[in-house]
Enzyme design. Structure first.
Site, mmCIF file in Angstrom:
data_model
loop_
_atom_site.group_PDB
_atom_site.id
_atom_site.type_symbol
_atom_site.label_atom_id
_atom_site.label_comp_id
_atom_site.label_asym_id
_atom_site.label_seq_id
_atom_site.Cartn_x
_atom_site.Cartn_y
_atom_site.Cartn_z
ATOM 1 N N HIS A 1 0.815 -1.213 0.000
ATOM 2 C CA HIS A 1 0.000 0.000 0.000
ATOM 3 C C HIS A 1 0.850 1.265 0.000
ATOM 4 C CE1 HIS A 1 0.613 -1.573 4.053
ATOM 5 N NE2 HIS A 1 0.694 -0.319 4.461
ATOM 6 N N HIS B 1 27.913 -3.447 -12.117
ATOM 7 C CA HIS B 1 28.792 -4.344 -11.354
ATOM 8 C C HIS B 1 28.108 -5.633 -10.916
ATOM 9 C CE1 HIS B 1 31.651 -0.876 -10.006
ATOM 10 N NE2 HIS B 1 31.419 -0.876 -11.307
#
Length: 155
Positions: free
Chosen positions: A9, A98
């Protein structure tokens, strides 16, 4: 690319904006809910979305909750999901370059929509640096996951 989204929510409002950005960028979007701000349990929405990423039914996932960490914790328990929490574009860039992350987790209560859009844009347009040292490091993380997490076909 097909992107699956989920939230709780606290992430509904930001998720709607992210969906529009992704569509504008030309991506196919699947929103697994929720669709209003009535209180819900995060795992009821993030777990099915994480499964879609792990099963390669979606190329990537973007999950949004209050701070992002709950979503990342859930997603990273699914073999095949490499979820990161990003609060700025620099981290989003490095998480792709990375680590080759495939799930982005955002905190709807801690970052505003302008920075969130820049994070999503950066994360979606940054490629993995396909260099030996990064490949080696990603493979080591994959080996750890395979050692401790069950493959989906065993569940």
């Amino acid at each position: 690319m097909k992107i699956v989204l989920a939230s709780d929510h606290a992430g509904v409002a930001l998720k709607k904006e992210v969906i529009e950005l992704l569509k504008d960028m030309g991506h196919e979007v699947e929103d697994l809910g929720p669709y209003n701000e009535n209180p819900v349990d995060l795992s009821d929405f993030v777990y099915p979305a994480a499964l879609k990423v792990a099963k390669k039914e979606a190329d990537r996932g973007i999950f949004i909750d209050g701070v992002g960490y709950g979503s990342a914790m859930i997603a990273n328990r699914v073999l095949g999901c490499d979820a990161v929490v990003c609060q700025d574009p620099f981290c989003a860039s490095l998480s792709r370059q990375h680590n080759d992350s495939n799930v982005l987790c955002l905190g709807g209560k801690i970052i505003g929509p302008a920075i969130a859009m820049e994070i999503v844009r950066t994360w979606m347009t940054t490629d993995f640096l396909n260099e030996e040292k990064y490949i080696r490091r990603v493979k080591k993380v994959e080996a750890i996951a395979k050692k401790h997490l069950r493959p989906l076909d065993e569940i």
